[in-house]
Design a protein around this motif. Structure first.
Motif, PDB file in Angstrom:
ATOM      1  N   ASP A 374      10.354 -17.341 -22.563  1.00  0.00           N
ATOM      2  CA  ASP A 374      10.366 -16.468 -21.395  1.00  0.00           C
ATOM      3  C   ASP A 374      10.030 -15.032 -21.816  1.00  0.00           C
ATOM      4  O   ASP A 374      10.384 -14.597 -22.914  1.00  0.00           O
ATOM      5  N   LEU A 388       8.759 -16.777 -16.269  1.00  0.00           N
ATOM      6  CA  LEU A 388       9.438 -18.005 -16.702  1.00  0.00           C
ATOM      7  C   LEU A 388       8.455 -19.171 -16.612  1.00  0.00           C
ATOM      8  O   LEU A 388       8.226 -19.719 -15.521  1.00  0.00           O
ATOM      9  N   LEU A 391       8.810 -23.494 -14.729  1.00  0.00           N
ATOM     10  CA  LEU A 391       9.986 -23.475 -13.867  1.00  0.00           C
ATOM     11  C   LEU A 391       9.565 -23.676 -12.420  1.00  0.00           C
ATOM     12  O   LEU A 391       8.643 -23.013 -11.948  1.00  0.00           O
ATOM     13  N   SER A 395      14.861 -24.711 -10.609  1.00  0.00           N
ATOM     14  CA  SER A 395      15.201 -24.147 -11.921  1.00  0.00           C
ATOM     15  C   SER A 395      15.231 -22.620 -11.869  1.00  0.00           C
ATOM     16  O   SER A 395      16.091 -21.975 -12.487  1.00  0.00           O
ATOM     17  N   ALA A 396      14.311 -22.036 -11.114  1.00  0.00           N
ATOM     18  CA  ALA A 396      14.295 -20.581 -10.987  1.00  0.00           C
ATOM     19  C   ALA A 396      15.556 -20.074 -10.321  1.00  0.00           C
ATOM     20  O   ALA A 396      16.092 -19.015 -10.665  1.00  0.00           O
TER      21      ALA A 396
END
Length: 730
Positions: A374, A388, A391, A395-396
């Motif tokens: 990241d 990121l 993602l 997930s974010a």
């Protein structure tokens, strides 16, 4: 290595010496040229002296030839020429051009001699102006006197010819003898002898003057050549000093400087042994320092100075690579825009040093909470962007919660124990964009939505946000031209006293009608004006127009009315507000008691102490203040007592359901009773029904406004309404 202070002074001295030599040479050359000109002038004066003497000799000879020819021929043409010569010599006629080349006996009858323009000047006067010595001038005057005396004999000869009728040979011989006898020739000799003596003396004097000036010119010529030799020597010395100072040739130095100018700091600049303390040596040291600076600049070009995090340029490179990978594998990535809540307050109250330390610790916590792949970048101030890879939305969301938790802990900085929160906006690839510009812009929009909805949270970008952002931008651009295009106007809603139904005031309400967008609500465009800085200009315009209208109504015979004008938060916090209000009142000539400034409860409570100070200044100037939308904020009774206001305006959200909602009834009753206990008046807005009006009258509300009585009206319609309130208007 430090520059040697001796090099530059030596070069400066050499240059100064060269300049001095050039100056002296210029002076010597000018003196030489002047001396040559003096030689020419001396020769010219010498020539002019001889020409004047020759002109006297020539005029005497011309007279002799003319009189002898006349005696021989009895032609009056020659007598006329004789008299012309005398007239020219005595200054009675202008002197012919090129007189020294004129031969009178070659002029045929009917021909005219070329005459000079200008006044006639006698020969004797020209001699006196020629600068001769007294002895020389006396000789010329003597010759002139003898010539004048000889004319008597010549006139006698011509008279003898003219009196004889007819002219016999004996008469003509007798007249001719008078012009050829010994006495005549002695008279001619008496004329020529002083002229010859004059020529001899002038020759001696002028030749001496010419020779003297020639000697001076020769000396100056020798001096000029000597100075040129000195200049060549000083130039050679200056060249040696300059070469020593530069440490090489000018071409070499130019090549090295050009390389540095192109940003090439890699190759070392060679320095000749013994020339270390020269410009080339200093340039070599500069090249070494610049190479170190360039290396540091390259580092700064990709990393934030304060936190050491990658900057936007490096973030863009990483994002392009991540998007390339995501495209190949049909993957996703998320971009988060993080803004620290109320960070400005920390800088303003505790100082930027504490704020910088906080940002460093925040960046470290964020870095620790993220994966190795990241990328977190600081954009400036308190803004961070996190990229990121791999993602999706779910997930974010988890990462956003993790980051909020990481940032929410306590920070011990110096002797302060700080707690902060953040707002996060999230944009997803490829749904929301395919480059840093579009993704960061949409993440920024989502972050602002998170702030508007309470902060300390996160929001994903949506199409509705895009529409609102586009609308906000559209309104902002259109609003910049609204004033100059006369799109803004003011309407006035009557305010009535419940006790007797009198119209006691008017609230000035700003309206905007765009030619393409149509009517735009103040609730929509006022925040836009506050964001783009136009609210001060628009607010001043509204205040000025409302005050001027109140003055017009007052002077037109309407009963005294109080003009109520709303203030935005930006206006109220501006330090020049009291002076602006006073100036507008003075320019319009409206007494301050007829102006009421309305301030929302939220603005007043944002900075209570500051609000009290502003209210006191306005109160001291005779301007009334009221609290608008009362009940929607969080007023402290302690501060409310200190606020220099005279009226509370009950928000229409409480008035709307006042007949059916017990809570609204209780709130309105409480506000009215509290205002009475504090000695404040109350006014209810949004009154639309008889039932609402009856309840407010029962509770003792002082004033009302709303559609039950009248909609907002134009200035003319409002004046008609005041004069005849029973007739429907608007």
């Amino acid at each position: 290595m430090k520059p040697d202070g001796q090099h530059l002074p030596r070069v400066a001295r050499a240059l100064s010496l060269n300049l001095a030599a050039l100056l002296v040479i210029a002076v010597a050359f000018a003196a030489y040229v002047l001396a040559e000109k003096q030689i020419d002038r001396a020769n010219e004066a010498r020539l002019q002296s001889f020409l004047l003497a020759d002109e006297l000799r020539q005029s005497s000879d011309d007279l002799t030839r003319m009189v002898r020819t006349y005696v021989a021929t009895s032609d009056p043409h020659y007598k006329q020429q004789y008299e012309d010569v005398l007239a020219i010599r005595d200054g009675k006629l202008p002197r012919p051009l090129h007189y020294q080349n004129v031969y009178w006996d070659l002029i045929l009858p009917g021909q005219l001699r070329p005459r000079a323009t200008g006044p006639a000047v006698s020969l004797l006067q020209r001699m006196r102006q020629a600068g001769f010595t007294a002895e020389e001038l006396a000789l010329l005057e003597q010759a002139k006197a003898h010539s004048d005396a000889l004319t008597r004999t010549e006139y006698a000869a011509m008279s003898l010819i003219e009196t004889a009728a007819p002219v016999t040979g004996a008469v003509r011989n007798r007249a001719t003898l008078m012009l050829h006898d010994t006495a005549y020739h002695q008279a001619k000799r008496a004329i020529m002898q002083p002229i010859n003596t004059f020529d001899s003396r002038v020759e001696t004097r002028t030749q001496a003057a010419v020779e003297q000036r020639a000697r001076i010119a020769m000396l100056l010529r020798v001096l000029f050549v000597a100075l040129c030799i000195v200049l060549l020597f000083t130039l050679w010395r200056a060249y040696r000093n300059l070469n020593t100072t530069l440490g090489g040739s000018a071409n070499q130095l130019f090549e090295r400087i050009a390389r540095l100018g192109r940003g090439d700091f890699s190759a070392a600049i060679p320095v000749t042994p013994g020339m270390e303390n020269s410009v080339m040596g200093w340039l070599s040291e500069t090249q070494i320092k610049l190479s170190h600076i360039e290396a540091e600049r390259q580092k700064l070009a990709h990393f934030d100075v304060l936190t050491g995090l990658p900057n936007r340029a490096q973030l863009s490179e990483h994002l392009q690579f991540a998007i390339h990978v995501a495209k190949r594998h049909s993957g996703h990535l998320a971009l988060m825009f993080i803004d620290i809540d109320h960070f400005k307050d920390i800088n303003d109250t505790l100082g930027h040093r504490v704020g910088d330390v906080l940002l460093i610790e925040l960046s470290q916590r964020l870095r620790q909470a993220l994966r190795e792949e990241d990328i977190i970048s600081r954009q400036g101030g308190d803004e961070f962007i996190v990229m990121l890879p791999d993602l999706d939305e779910r997930s974010a969301s988890l990462v956003a919660q993790k980051l909020l938790a990481a940032m929410s802990g306590s920070y011990g900085i110096e002797h302060h124990d700080l707690s902060v929160t953040a707002s996060i906006g999230i944009a997803l690839y490829p749904a929301d964009g395919e480059d840093l510009e579009s993704l960061s812009k949409k993440a920024d929009t989502a972050m602002y939505r998170a702030k508007q909805e309470g902060r300390n949270g996160y929001r994903f970008f949506t199409a509705e946000m895009q529409a609102r952002s586009a609308r906000h931008l559209q309104l902002g651009n259109a609003l910049r031209h609204a004033l100059e295009r006369n799109e803004l106007s003011i309407q006035y809603q009557p305010q009535l006293a419940l006790g007797d139904g009198r119209i006691v005031g008017a609230e000035a309400l700003l309206r905007w009608r765009h030619p393409e967008l149509g009517p735009v609500s103040p609730a929509e465009f006022i925040p836009v004006a506050e964001d783009n800085g136009l609210i001060l200009l628009i607010g001043e315009w509204v205040l000025r127009r409302a005050v001027e209208q109140a003055k017009i109504w007052l002077t037109s015979g309407l009963p005294p009315l109080v003009m109520a004008v709303n203030l935005s938060a930006v206006q109220f916090r501006h330090p020049a507000l009291p002076d602006l209000v006073t100036r507008i009142l003075d320019e319009a000539g409206l007494p301050p008691e007829y102006l009421e400034l309305e301030l929302t409860e939220g603005v007043a409570m944002h900075d209570p102490q500051g609000a009290i100070a502003v209210m006191n200044k306005l109160h001291d100037r005779g301007v009334r203040m009221s609290i608008d939308d009362f009940g929607t904020g969080y007023s402290s009774l302690g501060y409310l007592k200190k606020f220099n206001v005279y009226k509370l305006k009950i928000d229409q959200s409480f008035v709307r359901d006042i007949r059916t909602d017990p809570e609204d009834k209780a709130i309105v009753s409480a506000i009215i009773q509290m205002a009475k206990s504090l000695g404040l008046a109350t006014i209810a807005e949004g009154v639309e029904t008889e039932g609402q009006l009856a309840f407010l009258r029962e509770q003792g509300c002082d004033e009302v406004q709303g559609y039950y009585y009248s909609k907002p009206l134009t200035a003319d319609a409002f004046a008609r309404y005041v004069k005849n309130p029973d007739v429907p208007h608007g």
